[in-house]
Design an enzyme around this catalytic site. Structure first.
Site: not given
Ligand SMILES: NC(=O)c1ccc[n+]([C@@H]2O[C@H](COP(=O)([O-])OP(=O)(O)OC[C@H]3O[C@@H](n4cnc5c(N)ncnc54)[C@H](O)[C@@H]3O)[C@@H](O)[C@H]2O)c1
Length: 256
Positions: A135, A148, A152
């Protein structure tokens, strides 16, 4: 250089958000995809011609088992492993952060990637690609997000270490550091307000702004890149925008 036809991929956290967009982008390019998620993604996977296996990334046996199951389902070693599952829980200041949040975020975001990196090599072809989702929070701190951000930052460190350890098999290991992306993890409204002020591009990302980078990192086009963290953050990490400076000082440029 960008041809992925016939490759085999495993995507954690692929039932929604960035992970589903990545799984879809791979499937559209002829990749055979297995989505691994704690949430049942059978229907979502079927829609894009992918398969689903249950996986809790915070549990080592579950991760090792899901990787083996994916390789069995796809009848061969994997070419692409995306360690993307994560949670975005943030809280009060560090002094008031409760143990449950510390454990949840650490186990899923940090240990989840540790277990993925530990076990992926056993079911991957030489010359394959591992891509984790870190992230921009690894580089820019926001109060309340200490656990968090640290989780990351750990992903960046693990990426560098695994790149060293797997380089002798020509397995590349990189991570993507998304900026604020419009998914279930954050509201579009909050994201837009923050990104208008903080990013050079003045808007949050869509999941499709992310998926191309995962295509690039899986493809031959990035074949000499390993151990890298790619910031895909609309320019947030470059520094304050003119709009932000103007709001604070009344001038859009640095004070003379
Ligand atoms: N959305 C943002 O602004 C953002 C920014 C930076 C990084 N991220 C990172 O991107 C990645 C994806 O997040 P997203 O934004 O698509 O959110 P999201 O909530 O749509 O997706 C997260 C996914 O992880 C799965 N998950 C959660 N806990 C789990 C576990 N214990 N085992 C297996 N699967 C699990 C959820 O079921 C979901 O499908 C994450 O690692 C998040 O930290 C997101």
């Amino acid at each position: 250089m960008f041809n992925l036809e016939g490759k085999r991929a495993f995507v954690t956290g692929g039932s929604s958000g960035i992970g589903y967009a990545v799984a879809t982008a791979y499937a559209e390019r002829g990749v055979r995809v297995v989505i691994a998620d704690i949430a049942d993604a059978s229907h979502a996977a079927a829609k894009i011609g992918a398969s689903y296996v249950h996986c809790d990334v915070s549990d080592e046996d579950s991760v090792a088992g899901a990787l083996r199951a994916a390789s069995d389902l796809l009848e061969g070693l994997l070419d692409i492993v995306v360690l993307n599952a994560g949670v975005g829980d943030v809280g009060p200041e560090l002094k008031d952060t409760d143990q449950a949040l510390i454990e949840k975020v650490t186990k899923i975001n940090y240990w989840g990637v540790v277990y993925g990196l530990k076990h992926a090599g056993a079911v991957m072809n030489d010359g394959a690609s591992i891509i984790s989702t870190s992230s921009m929070a690894a580089f820019i701190n926001v109060p309340g997000a200490a656990i968090y951000s640290a989780s990351k930052k750990a992903v960046v460190s693990l990426t560098e270490m695994a790149a060293l350890e797997l380089g002798n098999r020509s397995i590349r290991v990189n991570c993507v550091c998304p900026g604020y992306t419009d998914t279930a993890m954050g509201s579009a409204e909050e994201g837009r307000a923050i990104c208008e002020a903080f990013t050079a591009l003045g808007r949050p990302a869509t999941v499709d702004d992310m998926s191309g980078v995962y295509v690039f990192l899986a493809a031959d086009a990035s074949r000499y890149m390993t151990g890298q963290a790619l910031k895909v953050d609309g320019g947030w990490s470059c520094g304050p925008t003119s709009a932000l400076l103007e709001r604070i000082t009344g001038s859009a440029t640095a004070p003379g």
